[in-house]
Design an enzyme around this catalytic site. Sequence first.
Site, PDB file in Angstrom:
ATOM      1  NE  ARG A  35      -3.966  -1.950   2.214  1.00 32.73           N
ATOM      2  CZ  ARG A  35      -4.513  -2.618   3.210  1.00 32.73           C
ATOM      3  NH1 ARG A  35      -4.049  -2.466   4.436  1.00 32.73           N
ATOM      4  NH2 ARG A  35      -5.526  -3.414   3.004  1.00 32.73           N
ATOM      5  N   GLY A 356     -11.604  -9.563  -2.475  1.00 33.92           N
ATOM      6  CA  GLY A 356     -11.460 -10.920  -1.941  1.00 33.92           C
ATOM      7  C   GLY A 356     -10.017 -11.380  -1.895  1.00 33.92           C
TER       8      GLY A 356
HETATM    9  P1  AMP Z   1     -13.025 -14.225   0.055  1.00 34.54           P
HETATM   10  O1  AMP Z   1     -12.402 -13.255   1.023  1.00 34.54           O
HETATM   11  O2  AMP Z   1     -14.460 -14.056  -0.128  1.00 34.54           O
HETATM   12  O3  AMP Z   1     -12.266 -14.254  -1.241  1.00 34.54           O
HETATM   13  O4  AMP Z   1     -12.883 -15.679   0.739  1.00 34.54           O
HETATM   14  C1  AMP Z   1     -11.640 -16.253   0.915  1.00 34.54           C
HETATM   15  C2  AMP Z   1     -11.681 -17.349   1.916  1.00 34.54           C
HETATM   16  O5  AMP Z   1     -12.534 -18.398   1.478  1.00 34.54           O
HETATM   17  C3  AMP Z   1     -10.312 -17.977   2.097  1.00 34.54           C
HETATM   18  O6  AMP Z   1      -9.868 -17.748   3.404  1.00 34.54           O
HETATM   19  C4  AMP Z   1     -10.536 -19.450   1.824  1.00 34.54           C
HETATM   20  O7  AMP Z   1      -9.835 -20.283   2.718  1.00 34.54           O
HETATM   21  C5  AMP Z   1     -12.024 -19.603   1.997  1.00 34.54           C
HETATM   22  N1  AMP Z   1     -12.501 -20.777   1.247  1.00 34.54           N
HETATM   23  C6  AMP Z   1     -12.345 -21.041  -0.049  1.00 34.54           C
HETATM   24  N2  AMP Z   1     -12.838 -22.254  -0.356  1.00 34.54           N
HETATM   25  C7  AMP Z   1     -13.316 -22.792   0.781  1.00 34.54           C
HETATM   26  C8  AMP Z   1     -13.923 -24.039   1.106  1.00 34.54           C
HETATM   27  N3  AMP Z   1     -14.136 -24.956   0.177  1.00 34.54           N
HETATM   28  N4  AMP Z   1     -14.280 -24.244   2.384  1.00 34.54           N
HETATM   29  C9  AMP Z   1     -14.063 -23.301   3.326  1.00 34.54           C
HETATM   30  N5  AMP Z   1     -13.489 -22.107   3.084  1.00 34.54           N
HETATM   31  C10 AMP Z   1     -13.113 -21.856   1.823  1.00 34.54           C
END
Ligand code: AMP
Length: 398
Positions: A35, A356
Site C-alpha cells: 500500500r 477478496g
Molecule cells: P473471500 O475473502 O471471499 O475471497 O474468501 C476467501 C476465503 O474463502 C479464504 O480464506 C478461503 O480459505 C475460503 N474458502 C475457499 N474455499 C473454501 C472451502 N471450500 N471451504 C471453506 N473455506 C473456503
Amino acid sequence: MKNFNEYNFSGVKALIRVDFNVPLDENFNITDDTRMTAAVPTIKKILSEGGSVVLMSHLGRPKDGPTDKYSLKHIVKHLSDLLGGIEVKFTDDCISESSFEMSAGLKAGEVLLLENLRFYKEEEKGDVEFAAKLAKHGNFWVNDAFGTAHRAHASTTIVSQFFEKGHKSFGYLMEAEVINGNKLLNNPESPVTAIVGGAKVSDKIKLLEKLIPISDNIIIGGGMAYTFVKALGGNIGKSICELDYLELALETLEIAKANNCEIHLPNDTVVADKFAPDANKKVCKTAEIEDAWEGLDIGPESTVRFAEVIKNSKTILWNGPMGVFEFDAFAVGTFKIAEAVAEATSRGAFSLIGGGDSVSAINKAGLEDKVSYVSTGGGAMLEFLEGKSLPGIAAVID
Ligand code: AMP
C-alpha cells in the site's frame, strides 16, 4: 474531469489521503508495504513539480484514542526510504496547533506525515468540523486511498467540500483502480469470464447479480460452490454451505440462463476428512460427497474445464479463491486458475484481480506481474464492481 497527470503542483500544498494501513509485526517492522509503494508515484509527481505534501492515513483500528501500537511514527523511516531518502516530517496529532504550524511552514519538495486519523473518532463518523480542520493542512486535496473509498469518513469524503473544483483530484493509484474497474464494467470485450470464489455466497450475491448481464461465463468455485451444488440436490457432506441461500442460488442460476450467461460449477472436488492442512484427502464428485468429508478445493477435471474457459476469454475478472489455498494441499485448483488467467493475459486478454482473497492468491502464485491489474482495495473493489457509488470516488468527481 482532468486526469491527475494534467495538474501541475508547482507551489501547491497537496493534502493527500493515502492508505498506509500496513501490517506490522510485534517489533513494528512492516511485513507488507504494497500500500505504501502504491502511493509513491503520486507523492513523487507532486514533489518533483515543486509542490509540498501533507500525508494523512489511518493505521489499524485504534479504539481508545492515541495508542503507541497504532502510531504512524513506525512507518516514517520506511516512507523516507521509499521516497529516495528525503526527510519525512511527522506530527504526533493530526489537528494540533503544532501540526498546523508544521504544514504551514512546509517548503517546496517537503513532506509531512500526520499521525493516525483514527485516533479521533470523528474520522470514521465523517465529522464536518474535524474534516474542516484537516482541510487547513493544504490547498489541494488528493484522494489516493482506494482501500477506504467505500467509507464516507472525514478524510476520504467529507473533507472534499472544503476544496473548490479544480483543487481536488484522484492520485495515480485511485485513478488506475477506477479505470480498470470501469474497463470491466463498461463494454468489456467478449467473451467475458468472471471467476468468483471465496467462502460465502452471501458475500458475493450482489456481485453475481451485477456480473450476470455482462458476462458470457461465470465460474463459481471455493466454498460458495457447495451452496449451489446442494441447492441442485447434491450431497455435499460437511462442506461449507449457507442453507438460507439455497433458493437464491437457484434463482441466480435461472437469471443467468435468461441472460445467456453460462454458470460453471465444479463437478469434481478435493475433499478432506478435517479442516486442516494435514487432512487426508481424495477426489470425488461434488454432488456425491460422503457425510464425514468436506470439499476444500476444486477437483482436477473441473480445473481443466475452468482453465479452458478462461484461456478462451478476452476479459477476465477474478474475485475469490477456488479453495482453501492457505493450506498447500488444497491450493492446487486456485494456483492452476491463476496460471490460466496469466496465460489468457499473455494472449491479449484483459484480466482484473479484484476484491477478496484472490489478490493474495495471485501473489502467492507469483503471477501478479502476469495479469493486467491487481486491485489494492478488497472491500472497495467488491463494492465498485457491485455497481455501488463509492463515497471516496464521488467526493472527487462531484
Ligand atoms: P473471500 O475473502 O471471499 O475471497 O474468501 C476467501 C476465503 O474463502 C479464504 O480464506 C478461503 O480459505 C475460503 N474458502 C475457499 N474455499 C473454501 C472451502 N471450500 N471451504 C471453506 N473455506 C473456503
